[in-house]
Enzyme design. Structure first.
Site, PDB file in Angstrom:
ATOM      1  N   ALA A 133      40.377  51.257  61.388  1.00  0.00           N
ATOM      2  CA  ALA A 133      40.836  52.136  61.572  1.00  0.00           C
ATOM      3  C   ALA A 133      42.440  52.022  61.790  1.00  0.00           C
ATOM      4  CB  ALA A 133      40.409  53.088  61.921  1.00  0.00           C
ATOM      5  N   ALA A 135      46.069  54.431  63.529  1.00  0.00           N
ATOM      6  CA  ALA A 135      46.555  55.519  63.397  1.00  0.00           C
ATOM      7  C   ALA A 135      47.770  55.641  64.610  1.00  0.00           C
ATOM      8  CB  ALA A 135      45.684  56.543  64.121  1.00  0.00           C
ATOM      9  N   ALA A 138      47.451  54.029  68.383  1.00  0.00           N
ATOM     10  CA  ALA A 138      46.323  53.240  68.467  1.00  0.00           C
ATOM     11  C   ALA A 138      45.419  52.837  67.189  1.00  0.00           C
ATOM     12  CB  ALA A 138      45.590  53.651  69.051  1.00  0.00           C
ATOM     13  N   GLN A 139      44.739  51.823  67.316  1.00  0.00           N
ATOM     14  CA  GLN A 139      43.911  50.962  66.076  1.00  0.00           C
ATOM     15  C   GLN A 139      42.853  50.214  66.549  1.00  0.00           C
ATOM     16  OE1 GLN A 139      46.501  48.041  64.228  1.00  0.00           O
ATOM     17  NE2 GLN A 139      45.592  47.198  64.845  1.00  0.00           N
ATOM     18  N   ASP A 289      39.898  68.449  69.146  1.00  0.00           N
ATOM     19  CA  ASP A 289      40.286  67.266  67.903  1.00  0.00           C
ATOM     20  C   ASP A 289      39.541  67.340  66.690  1.00  0.00           C
ATOM     21  OD1 ASP A 289      42.873  66.292  66.486  1.00  0.00           O
ATOM     22  OD2 ASP A 289      42.657  64.584  67.334  1.00  0.00           O
TER      23      ASP A 289
END
Length: 553
Positions: A133, A135, A138-139, A289
């Protein structure tokens, strides 16, 4: 007012270009700064012919997506502030996704090797170069430790902090301009919104903090059959790199897949609500979140599904006072006791102490009564809280960051629960929980629990008690308290006496000045032996002496 640097000026031009590209040039030219140039709108070729535009909210979302990761993140945060936005804009901004192109696996490896001081081959048995993933911050890459555990490696984007600081400083400039030149935008308190965003995003940049959050949440749900939190591998935690257990489950947004697997959707929806209230009222530490991208479901036992949470960058807490007033507010709401709701807001300090409770009660009733015309299962807790905050803002309620996080999370949980099971009765699930919690906070049970919690401190101080009691009684017997009290009383009497003398001197002096003015004005009268000006001067001088003497005392 902050000044634009050359780099920020270029970035501002880019922002304006994107806004115009998405048909938001009316926003630019509605500002005080650019209003004189509104005619420029008609110069642009795309405004020569009337064309069908997408809805305003869609154009705003697309503009934020074009502006890049930091603005996408800002839009996501802004979507939670429904007390500030129109509903159509808030709904559209919720659709912003962190589908950001990944940075190169070469950069990821360099960051990991620099953080750990070794090569990827030395650190891991295997490492997946293709990220799982990606974002805005970060990844994540899959990997296997040398000990055989499946893990994920979360890496902050390279040089993300300077980019964030640049764009945040620009957002501050935009917010200050908005507050200065637009009364409508000033009411939305744009600078405070940016401050809130800055704190949130900077917290997310510290993966040490995220690891600590995950460990605390895992400890809170240790042995739970409702929620699973991945294990943090602390030996591999750095400020910009994080390694945690890799979890496998069905993404909760894949509702049809969950149904096909025979998942008990009613139980899954109710369980999400229970987990939320457990985090808020029992643990006082909640995942703030909880959007669908951060939740998976373990369906090994479809009749007894289990939530799996990831991404712990944003967590919320409430004070004991906040928790109690929140629980009492919810219960009072559903009993339609609006006076109690208004009183609780004043007592908790959420609105100013001088607020008239009866006026606040009337405002709350006008908002809530239409809501309660619906069946209980159709009432939204999140919307109820939102409407309450919007009403309270009219009574100068300050933004409570912890309550904004709570409202955001509640809206997410509630919306998700109703997607999973449309007939979810949130009140039926939450009411017993709230009532039980309130019972535990008052009465004999609460007193005994508090005594038990304070007992170690009392036992520790117990040896000092006899000495302190003896000293206190001896001092009382020797008359030290009476003597001290007598001295204080004498001091107060002396101050009162001096104040009285001072006041008398000033009043006498003022009276003489008035008399001097009268004497001077009566010049030529036969009753006056001395000349009026001379006598007036003597009386005035004496009066001034009295006043000066009174002030100096």
């Amino acid at each position: 007012m902050r000044m634009l640097s050359p780099g920020q000026f270029i970035r501002m031009l880019r922002i304006n270009w994107v806004l115009m590209k998405h048909g938001l040039d009316d926003i630019i030219f509605a500002t005080h700064l650019f209003r004189p140039f509104r005619l420029v709108i008609y110069i642009f070729p795309w405004n020569w012919f009337r064309r069908k535009r997408k809805p305003r909210a869609v154009r705003m979302r697309e503009a934020l997506e074009d502006l890049g990761p930091i603005f996408i993140k800002f839009g996501q945060m802004l979507s939670t502030r429904r007390d500030l936005l129109a509903d159509d804009i808030a709904d559209e901004l919720q659709q912003l996704q962190d589908n950001v192109p990944p940075f190169s696996n070469k950069q990821a490896k360099e960051l990991i090797e620099k953080a750990y001081g070794g090569t990827v081959e030395e650190l891991f048995k295997s490492f997946e170069e293709e990220p799982l993933a990606s974002a805005s911050i970060a990844q994540v890459h899959g990997a296997v430790l040398k000990t055989g555990e499946d893990v994920v490696v979360k890496v902050l984007r390279p040089d993300v902090l300077p980019v964030i600081k640049r764009d945040i400083s620009l957002l501050y400039i935009i917010a200050e301009l908005a507050a200065k030149y637009s009364s409508q935008l000033r009411r939305l308190r744009p600078v405070e919104v940016i401050e809130e965003y800055e704190k949130t995003i900077l917290d997310e940049l510290d993966l040490m903090r995220e690891a600590a959050n995950a460990s605390q949440l895992r400890r809170n749900f240790e042995g739970s059959s409702d929620l699973y939190v991945p294990l943090i591998h602390w030996d591999f935690v750095r400020k910009n790199v994080l390694v945690m257990e890799r979890v496998y489950g069905t993404p909760i947004r894949n509702i049809q897949s969950l149904i096909d697997q025979g998942t008990d959707m009613e139980r899954l929806a109710a369980m999400g609500v229970e987990i939320f209230f457990t985090q808020v009222f029992s643990h006082n530490f909640f995942h703030a979140d909880m959007h669908p991208g951060n939740i998976f479901v373990d369906t090994d036992n479809p009749k007894r599904p289990k939530y799996i949470a990831v991404d712990f960058g944003i967590m919320g807490t409430l004070s004991q006072t906040d928790k109690r007033y929140l629980a009492e507010n919810f219960l009072a709401f559903f009993q339609r006791d609006y006076y109690k709701v208004a009183k609780l807001h004043v007592e908790s300090g959420w609105v100013p102490s001088h607020t008239r409770v009866d006026e606040f009660e009337s405002a709350i009733r006008s908002v809530c009564e239409p809501i309660f015309e619906k069946p209980l299962k159709e009432i939204s807790f999140g919307q109820l809280l939102l409407r309450l905050f919007q009403t309270a803002r009219r009574f100068n309620m300050e933004v409570q960051p912890q309550l904004v996080l709570l409202q955001k999370t509640l809206l997410n949980i509630e919306g998700l629960g109703r997607q999973l099971y449309p007939d979810l009765d949130l009140w039926k699930t939450a009411k017993p929980f709230l009532e039980k919690w309130m019972e535990e906070q008052v009465g004999v049970k609460a007193m005994l629990r508090n005594l038990k919690e304070d007992m170690p401190y009392l036992v520790e101080k117990m040896p000092e008690m006899p000495g302190l009691v003896y000293k206190g009684l001896k001092a009382f017997a020797d008359g030290e308290y009476q003597l001290k009290q007598a001295r204080e009383l004498e001091k107060i009497r002396e101050e009162i006496k001096q104040n009285s003398q001072r006041s008398l001197s000033v009043i006498s002096g003022s009276s003489m000045l008035v008399a001097a003015a009268i004497i001077y004005s009566s010049a030529g009268s036969a009753a006056i032996v001395f000349s009026a000006p001379m006598l007036s001067s003597i009386v005035a001088a004496v009066g001034l002496s009295f006043i000066v003497l009174g002030i100096r005392k």
